[in-house]
Design a protein around this motif. Structure first.
Motif, PDB file in Angstrom:
ATOM      1  N   GLN A   1      41.293  47.355  56.892  1.00  0.00           N
ATOM      2  CA  GLN A   1      40.901  46.628  55.685  1.00  0.00           C
ATOM      3  C   GLN A   1      39.419  46.275  55.742  1.00  0.00           C
ATOM      4  N   ARG A   2      38.976  45.838  56.932  1.00  0.00           N
ATOM      5  CA  ARG A   2      37.576  45.418  57.071  1.00  0.00           C
ATOM      6  C   ARG A   2      36.626  46.598  56.811  1.00  0.00           C
TER       7      ARG A   2
ATOM      8  N   VAL B   1      48.821  45.258  64.338  1.00  0.00           N
ATOM      9  CA  VAL B   1      48.350  44.271  63.357  1.00  0.00           C
ATOM     10  C   VAL B   1      46.817  44.297  63.320  1.00  0.00           C
ATOM     11  N   GLN B   2      46.214  44.315  64.537  1.00  0.00           N
ATOM     12  CA  GLN B   2      44.746  44.367  64.598  1.00  0.00           C
ATOM     13  C   GLN B   2      44.220  45.643  63.942  1.00  0.00           C
TER      14      GLN B   2
ATOM     15  N   VAL C   1      37.123  49.071  54.815  1.00  0.00           N
ATOM     16  CA  VAL C   1      37.077  49.273  53.358  1.00  0.00           C
ATOM     17  C   VAL C   1      36.109  48.278  52.720  1.00  0.00           C
ATOM     18  N   TRP C   2      36.212  46.974  53.103  1.00  0.00           N
ATOM     19  CA  TRP C   2      35.349  45.935  52.515  1.00  0.00           C
ATOM     20  C   TRP C   2      33.885  46.222  52.845  1.00  0.00           C
TER      21      TRP C   2
ATOM     22  N   ARG D   1      32.468  48.939  50.851  1.00  0.00           N
ATOM     23  CA  ARG D   1      32.236  48.485  49.476  1.00  0.00           C
ATOM     24  C   ARG D   1      30.961  47.645  49.402  1.00  0.00           C
TER      25      ARG D   1
ATOM     26  N   TRP E   1      45.545  47.358  61.536  1.00  0.00           N
ATOM     27  CA  TRP E   1      45.655  47.250  60.078  1.00  0.00           C
ATOM     28  C   TRP E   1      44.515  46.387  59.520  1.00  0.00           C
ATOM     29  N   LEU E   2      44.249  45.255  60.203  1.00  0.00           N
ATOM     30  CA  LEU E   2      43.155  44.380  59.748  1.00  0.00           C
ATOM     31  C   LEU E   2      41.814  45.105  59.825  1.00  0.00           C
TER      32      LEU E   2
END
Lengths: 111, 111
Positions: B89-90, B82-83, B92-93, B96, B85-86
């Motif tokens: 995402q971070r 789970v960590q 990617v952000w 960006r 995966w999070l």
């Protein structure tokens, strides 16, 4: 069930699907229309819309409609409930590890 | 579906229930018997055992039986998916945000 628990349940349910996780990942790059998003997934538009609605219902994404075009945007604050839950678990483990270390130290000093 | 995706699906499904999350939190303090754990939840033992089996099937907990007593232990490595995966995402952000900042800087220097 407390309201917060219901929110956490909903977020975990929403993330328990590879299509919905892929949508979240895609939206991490920036907002996108439902049409553009749907193009990346091998399913019908109605099936894809179900996933969009699940994500929207949990607050993980926001959608806005302009004419016939619906645009999706990630709400990172909602995803933070997962991080908060993980952080809570880690604090418990770390407190336990500290107690175990203290126990070992005490045992060595006062055998 | 890739095997890793199936594992991530399973972990998120397992965590999408407040009883199962509470069991994970409880086991963060150390191993416990099914009997002791069940005592904390207002449900029958068979209902509680279903939650234990779901957690065990996803690898979030391990159980061992000694005589008539089954002991549960947390497997933190499984929770790490789970960590991970999070964290993905971070990344990617952040990439960006970096690109947006670069764009603003470039626009200011070369208006």
């Amino acid at each position: 069930m407390a309201q917060r628990e219901a929110v956490v349940d909903g977020v975990f349910v929403a993330l328990a699907d590879s299509t919905r996780r892929a949508v979240i990942s895609r939206l991490g790059h920036g907002p996108a229309t439902v049409g553009d998003l749907a193009h990346d997934f091998p399913m019908t538009l109605p099936s894809f819309m179900k996933h969009v609605r699940t994500l929207e219902a949990t607050g993980l994404i926001r959608t806005t409609k302009s004419g016939r075009v619906r645009t999706c945007e990630l709400d990172r604050a909602r995803l933070a409930v997962v991080q908060s839950w993980l952080d809570e678990q880690r604090r418990v483990w770390e407190a336990r590890t500290d107690r175990l270390e203290q126990y070992v130290t005490d045992s060595e000093e006062h055998p």
